[in-house]
Motif scaffolding. Structure first.
Motif, PDB file in Angstrom:
ATOM      1  N   ARG A 110       0.870  -1.187   0.000  1.00  0.00           N
ATOM      2  CA  ARG A 110       0.000   0.000   0.000  1.00  0.00           C
ATOM      3  C   ARG A 110       0.898   1.225   0.000  1.00  0.00           C
ATOM      4  N   ARG A 112       1.318   5.509  -0.046  1.00  0.00           N
ATOM      5  CA  ARG A 112       0.704   6.804   0.266  1.00  0.00           C
ATOM      6  C   ARG A 112       1.150   7.812  -0.792  1.00  0.00           C
ATOM      7  N   PHE A 123       5.088   8.431  -5.190  1.00  0.00           N
ATOM      8  CA  PHE A 123       5.096   7.821  -3.864  1.00  0.00           C
ATOM      9  C   PHE A 123       6.335   6.957  -3.781  1.00  0.00           C
ATOM     10  N   SER A 145      -2.294  12.442   0.036  1.00  0.00           N
ATOM     11  CA  SER A 145      -2.588  11.640   1.227  1.00  0.00           C
ATOM     12  C   SER A 145      -3.346  10.332   0.972  1.00  0.00           C
ATOM     13  N   ASP A 146      -3.931  10.122  -0.198  1.00  0.00           N
ATOM     14  CA  ASP A 146      -4.646   8.872  -0.440  1.00  0.00           C
ATOM     15  C   ASP A 146      -3.672   7.700  -0.526  1.00  0.00           C
ATOM     16  N   ASP A 147      -4.150   6.527  -0.135  1.00  0.00           N
ATOM     17  CA  ASP A 147      -3.385   5.293  -0.310  1.00  0.00           C
ATOM     18  C   ASP A 147      -3.807   4.645  -1.617  1.00  0.00           C
TER      19      ASP A 147
END
Length: 178
Positions: A110, A112, A123, A145-147
């Motif tokens: 995952r 960020r 990222f 900020s989204d994963d």
């Protein structure tokens, strides 16, 4: 005593919104977010859907009108990944011109988002760009900020699929290098 009653009334009024947030629709617990898919979509077989500019991806009431993943028990359906190998929106003259992404695929990796936008985002020291046809599908993404989870795209050579964990939607992305 009057001051005590006023303070108590204020405290009760302030707590009502908190209680309402914890118990949606009159009780119970908020539904957990869907689990990210264990793997990307399978290679498409069958008659591909004709690519169109304004396709409706909202397959059920309340579902987004963007490519998304539906969860049915332990199975995941990649809604919108049904145009087959020859979709002109995802043709690249030079697939993999910046190399292959080596950071890891699937829900165990995952990432960020750390900045940018659809034209170039990053990222973990890796850079990507959203397919021009898919830019409208990520207008709700939070680029700092989204994963996201990256999956291989078995049908469109040179593309990966970036799945937004918060929204349950995905877009085609091209790796730009590290």
């Amino acid at each position: 005593m009057k001051a005590y009653a006023s303070i108590l009334a204020l405290a009760l009024m302030a707590s009502v919104p908190l209680i309402a947030q914890q118990h949606p629709q009159g009780g119970g617990h908020p539904a957990p977010p869907p689990r990210p898919p264990a793997h990307g979509p399978a290679e498409f077989h069958g008659t591909p859907r004709t690519p169109e500019e304004h396709h409706n991806y909202s397959d059920k009431q309340g579902h987004p009108n963007t490519p998304h993943v539906d969860q049915h028990g332990d199975q995941h359906e990649w809604v919108g990944h049904d145009t087959g190998r020859n979709d002109p929106h995802y043709h690249l003259d030079h697939p993999w011109e910046h190399g292959h992404f080596t950071g890891g695929f699937g829900p165990d990796h995952r990432w960020r988002l750390a900045g940018g936008g659809p034209g170039r985002f990053w990222f973990g020291g890796f850079y990507f760009s959203v397919a021009p046809f898919d830019v409208a599908f990520c207008d709700g993404w939070l680029w700092d900020s989204d994963d996201v989870i990256i999956y291989d795209d078995p049908d469109h050579i040179g593309w990966y699929l970036a799945y937004n964990v918060r929204l349950g939607t995905y877009v085609h992305v091209q790796y730009l290098g590290a």
